[in-house]
Design a protein around this motif. Structure first.
Motif, PDB file in Angstrom:
ATOM      1  N   THR A 103       0.811  -1.228   0.000  1.00 55.46           N
ATOM      2  CA  THR A 103       0.000   0.000   0.000  1.00 55.46           C
ATOM      3  C   THR A 103       0.841   1.273   0.000  1.00 55.46           C
ATOM      4  O   THR A 103       0.290   2.360  -0.155  1.00 55.46           O
ATOM      5  N   PHE A 104       2.151   1.125   0.164  1.00 60.85           N
ATOM      6  CA  PHE A 104       2.990   2.319   0.329  1.00 60.85           C
ATOM      7  C   PHE A 104       2.916   3.242  -0.889  1.00 60.85           C
ATOM      8  O   PHE A 104       2.792   4.451  -0.758  1.00 60.85           O
ATOM      9  N   LYS A 105       2.975   2.655  -2.094  1.00 62.85           N
ATOM     10  CA  LYS A 105       2.939   3.467  -3.310  1.00 62.85           C
ATOM     11  C   LYS A 105       1.636   4.253  -3.419  1.00 62.85           C
ATOM     12  O   LYS A 105       1.635   5.453  -3.724  1.00 62.85           O
ATOM     13  N   SER A 106       0.522   3.564  -3.161  1.00 64.37           N
ATOM     14  CA  SER A 106      -0.783   4.231  -3.244  1.00 64.37           C
ATOM     15  C   SER A 106      -0.912   5.314  -2.179  1.00 64.37           C
ATOM     16  O   SER A 106      -1.393   6.419  -2.450  1.00 64.37           O
ATOM     17  N   VAL A 107      -0.469   4.995  -0.955  1.00 67.94           N
ATOM     18  CA  VAL A 107      -0.584   5.960   0.145  1.00 67.94           C
ATOM     19  C   VAL A 107       0.265   7.196  -0.126  1.00 67.94           C
ATOM     20  O   VAL A 107      -0.203   8.332   0.009  1.00 67.94           O
ATOM     21  N   VAL A 108       1.512   6.968  -0.525  1.00 65.44           N
ATOM     22  CA  VAL A 108       2.408   8.102  -0.788  1.00 65.44           C
ATOM     23  C   VAL A 108       1.920   8.906  -1.984  1.00 65.44           C
ATOM     24  O   VAL A 108       1.860  10.145  -1.943  1.00 65.44           O
ATOM     25  N   GLY A 109       1.530   8.208  -3.062  1.00 69.62           N
ATOM     26  CA  GLY A 109       1.049   8.908  -4.252  1.00 69.62           C
ATOM     27  C   GLY A 109      -0.184   9.743  -3.980  1.00 69.62           C
ATOM     28  O   GLY A 109      -0.268  10.909  -4.377  1.00 69.62           O
ATOM     29  N   SER A 110      -1.133   9.154  -3.272  1.00 68.24           N
ATOM     30  CA  SER A 110      -2.371   9.879  -2.980  1.00 68.24           C
ATOM     31  C   SER A 110      -2.129  11.018  -1.998  1.00 68.24           C
ATOM     32  O   SER A 110      -2.716  12.094  -2.125  1.00 68.24           O
ATOM     33  N   SER A 111      -1.251  10.799  -1.012  1.00 72.78           N
ATOM     34  CA  SER A 111      -0.999  11.849  -0.020  1.00 72.78           C
ATOM     35  C   SER A 111      -0.231  13.020  -0.630  1.00 72.78           C
ATOM     36  O   SER A 111      -0.498  14.178  -0.308  1.00 72.78           O
ATOM     37  N   VAL A 112       0.700  12.718  -1.529  1.00 66.66           N
ATOM     38  CA  VAL A 112       1.470  13.793  -2.169  1.00 66.66           C
ATOM     39  C   VAL A 112       0.551  14.660  -3.024  1.00 66.66           C
ATOM     40  O   VAL A 112       0.679  15.894  -3.041  1.00 66.66           O
ATOM     41  N   THR A 113      -0.380  14.031  -3.741  1.00 68.55           N
ATOM     42  CA  THR A 113      -1.317  14.820  -4.544  1.00 68.55           C
ATOM     43  C   THR A 113      -2.225  15.670  -3.658  1.00 68.55           C
ATOM     44  O   THR A 113      -2.542  16.812  -3.993  1.00 68.55           O
ATOM     45  N   THR A 114      -2.628  15.114  -2.528  1.00 68.60           N
ATOM     46  CA  THR A 114      -3.462  15.875  -1.589  1.00 68.60           C
ATOM     47  C   THR A 114      -2.690  17.069  -1.038  1.00 68.60           C
ATOM     48  O   THR A 114      -3.211  18.186  -0.965  1.00 68.60           O
ATOM     49  N   ILE A 115      -1.442  16.829  -0.651  1.00 69.10           N
ATOM     50  CA  ILE A 115      -0.596  17.910  -0.132  1.00 69.10           C
ATOM     51  C   ILE A 115      -0.397  18.980  -1.200  1.00 69.10           C
ATOM     52  O   ILE A 115      -0.461  20.180  -0.915  1.00 69.10           O
ATOM     53  N   ALA A 116      -0.165  18.553  -2.432  1.00 73.61           N
ATOM     54  CA  ALA A 116       0.035  19.507  -3.525  1.00 73.61           C
ATOM     55  C   ALA A 116      -1.210  20.360  -3.748  1.00 73.61           C
ATOM     56  O   ALA A 116      -1.109  21.576  -3.974  1.00 73.61           O
ATOM     57  N   GLY A 117      -2.366  19.719  -3.674  1.00 77.23           N
ATOM     58  CA  GLY A 117      -3.607  20.474  -3.839  1.00 77.23           C
ATOM     59  C   GLY A 117      -3.788  21.513  -2.759  1.00 77.23           C
ATOM     60  O   GLY A 117      -4.154  22.664  -3.033  1.00 77.23           O
ATOM     61  N   GLY A 152      -4.373  26.445   3.591  1.00 79.79           N
ATOM     62  CA  GLY A 152      -3.532  25.507   2.859  1.00 79.79           C
ATOM     63  C   GLY A 152      -2.413  24.944   3.710  1.00 79.79           C
ATOM     64  O   GLY A 152      -2.128  23.741   3.670  1.00 79.79           O
ATOM     65  N   ILE A 153      -1.764  25.805   4.502  1.00 83.91           N
ATOM     66  CA  ILE A 153      -0.659  25.359   5.359  1.00 83.91           C
ATOM     67  C   ILE A 153      -1.159  24.364   6.401  1.00 83.91           C
ATOM     68  O   ILE A 153      -0.566  23.297   6.614  1.00 83.91           O
ATOM     69  N   VAL A 154      -2.258  24.698   7.058  1.00 78.70           N
ATOM     70  CA  VAL A 154      -2.798  23.824   8.111  1.00 78.70           C
ATOM     71  C   VAL A 154      -3.201  22.467   7.541  1.00 78.70           C
ATOM     72  O   VAL A 154      -2.889  21.411   8.115  1.00 78.70           O
ATOM     73  N   MET A 155      -3.884  22.467   6.387  1.00 76.55           N
ATOM     74  CA  MET A 155      -4.368  21.212   5.818  1.00 76.55           C
ATOM     75  C   MET A 155      -3.220  20.373   5.265  1.00 76.55           C
ATOM     76  O   MET A 155      -3.217  19.139   5.379  1.00 76.55           O
ATOM     77  N   ALA A 156      -2.229  21.015   4.653  1.00 73.86           N
ATOM     78  CA  ALA A 156      -1.070  20.273   4.141  1.00 73.86           C
ATOM     79  C   ALA A 156      -0.298  19.625   5.286  1.00 73.86           C
ATOM     80  O   ALA A 156       0.120  18.458   5.190  1.00 73.86           O
ATOM     81  N   LYS A 157      -0.103  20.365   6.378  1.00 74.62           N
ATOM     82  CA  LYS A 157       0.571  19.798   7.551  1.00 74.62           C
ATOM     83  C   LYS A 157      -0.211  18.616   8.106  1.00 74.62           C
ATOM     84  O   LYS A 157       0.368  17.603   8.520  1.00 74.62           O
ATOM     85  N   GLY A 158      -1.523  18.755   8.127  1.00 75.43           N
ATOM     86  CA  GLY A 158      -2.365  17.677   8.638  1.00 75.43           C
ATOM     87  C   GLY A 158      -2.219  16.396   7.835  1.00 75.43           C
ATOM     88  O   GLY A 158      -2.174  15.299   8.401  1.00 75.43           O
ATOM     89  N   VAL A 159      -2.112  16.532   6.508  1.00 81.78           N
ATOM     90  CA  VAL A 159      -1.952  15.348   5.663  1.00 81.78           C
ATOM     91  C   VAL A 159      -0.598  14.688   5.917  1.00 81.78           C
ATOM     92  O   VAL A 159      -0.500  13.459   6.021  1.00 81.78           O
ATOM     93  N   VAL A 160       0.460  15.494   6.008  1.00 86.14           N
ATOM     94  CA  VAL A 160       1.802  14.955   6.263  1.00 86.14           C
ATOM     95  C   VAL A 160       1.818  14.174   7.578  1.00 86.14           C
ATOM     96  O   VAL A 160       2.313  13.038   7.653  1.00 86.14           O
TER      97      VAL A 160
END
Length: 435
Positions: A22-36, A52-60
């Motif tokens: 699941t690592f590829k899917s998790v990292v890929g999906s999380s990176v796109t979410t962070i980018a958004g 944007g800062i708060v939500m990106a930090k939350g995803v990380v």
């Protein structure tokens, strides 16, 4: 229990296998979410940047916890998890999945039928910029403004901040011209009140003049009025400024209109690039982003057809947040589709397996997103917050439905193009049997 005794390290190996898969899917999906979410940081309106800062930090932080803390907790509480396990709510998705993938042409037709109404509604949804309008009408400030408008026909009070050393005759000429602008009830300044009897030394560097307007804030009439007044004022004093609530709303509209375009372009470009790198494909980013953008357009078209207005912040952030948060659904299905094609499965087999295995996760994720935002939308009395949460809740359901119905149909139609425009997409066996 007997298996655990015979294979004491099996549980740990299973968890390691789950993380690896699941690592590829998790990292890929999380990176796109962070980018958004990070795209919101490009806004000049700092509310969007902070969001944007708060939500990106939350995803990380969420991703780090999911790949480190969560597996540890699952292993520690494995016995209790097994004891409290119940029958899966989505135990068998074979029949619904088979129906959806078999009738993929129906979903493509539905997609094409809804495409124009969705785009039209999205482009014509009404947006308001009056912050006071998003607050409860029972607030003292809104009650007072309503009374002023009703009893004194006062929509707004503009102010002119001008050089105190401006010639008195020029000041009066300027105000006389302002008086002639449509919607201006009256103007008043220090000079018109007390005349030349009070020396200029009573003020520091600037002098104020007041303009009573009949028009409400954040309307086309008041914006036109402000532009005309500003032209008159600048013709007498280049450094003078027209200030007040209505000019603030006009500036807000000018700034956020630019922010809306910039944020949407940045978020789509960033997510497109990330998907292209993760899947080593040119066509997959186009398909995935198009599917989610269609879901966003459908979501944003609802207010237009329902005859409701949205606060300006909601219209800016919803596209970025929905794209970043729900493109994960599409990435999850695409990852499995790519994996099965690489194993040598045919187009139909790969899509069928990817669809039925990812449906439970997509439905669970979509319903969780809906539940997390719908309650706030129902409870909040501030329209700005309520509108954002309503859009997010509805967007989660729409994105979930669109990904489940439309994305596999896209794979069916564009499989050959995907295979030709993706690096290492097919295994050796699949290359020979590719349709």
């Amino acid at each position: 229990e007997e298996n655990k005794k015979r294979f004491p390290g099996e549980k740990d190996r299973a968890m390691g296998h789950a993380i690896a898969n699941t690592f590829k899917s998790v990292v890929g999906s999380s990176v796109t979410t962070i980018a958004g979410f990070a795209a919101l940081c490009a806004m000049t309106f700092t509310l969007g940047r902070d969001l944007g800062i708060v939500m990106a930090k939350g995803v990380v932080m969420g991703v780090l916890c999911c790949v480190t803390l969560l597996p540890s907790l699952v292993l520690v509480f494995d016995k209790w998890i097994e004891k409290t396990t119940h029958r899966p709510l989505f135990s068998n998705m074979n029949k619904p999945s088979e129906f959806i993938t078999k009738h993929y042409a129906v979903w493509i037709v539905l997609f094409l039928v809804l495409l124009f109404p969705a785009i039209y509604g999205n482009n014509h949804t009404k947006i308001y910029y009056n912050i006071a309008q998003s607050l409860p009408g029972s607030l003292d400030s809104n009650v007072a403004n309503e009374k002023l408008e009703k009893d004194f026909e006062m929509g707004n009070m503009h102010m002119i901040l001008m050089d105190k050393n401006m010639d008195g005759v020029q000041k009066q000429k300027m105000l006389d011209q302002v008086d002639e602008v449509d919607g201006v009830k009256w103007t008043i300044s220090m000079n018109s009140l007390i005349g030349p009897s009070v020396p200029d030394s009573m003020s520091d560097h600037y002098e104020l003049a007041f303009i009573c307007s009949e028009y409400a804030s954040a309307t086309d009439q008041v914006n036109t009025q402000i532009a005309q007044i500003d032209d008159i004022v600048k013709s007498y004093d280049d450094d003078a400024m027209v200030i007040g609530e209505a000019p603030l709303m006009k500036d807000l509209q000018d700034v956020t209109d630019v922010d809306l375009t910039m944020v949407n372009v940045l978020s789509m470009a960033a997510i497109f690039l990330i998907i292209m790198i993760v899947f080593k494909s040119i066509s997959l980013p186009v398909i995935l982003v198009s599917v989610i953008e269609f879901a966003i357009a459908v979501n944003m078209a609802f207010p237009y057809y329902m005859g409701t207005e949205l606060p300006f912040v909601a219209s800016i952030v919803i596209g970025t947040i929905q794209l970043g948060a729900t493109v994960d659904y599409a990435i999850l299905m695409t990852s499995r589709y790519q994996k099965e094609r690489g194993r040598g499965r045919s187009k139909k087999e790969a899509i069928a397996i990817a669809h039925k295995t990812s449906m439970p996760s997509i439905i669970s994720s979509g319903l969780s997103f809906f539940a997390a935002t719908f309650g706030v939308a129902c409870y909040s009395k501030v329209d700005m917050i309520g509108s954002i949460c309503t859009l997010l809740a509805r967007g989660a359901i729409i994105s979930m439905i669109v990904v489940i119905l439309v994305l596999p149909a896209m794979f069916m139609i564009f499989d050959k193009i995907i295979c030709k425009t993706s690096i290492g997409f097919l295994g050796e066996k699949a290359k020979k049997t590719a349709q």
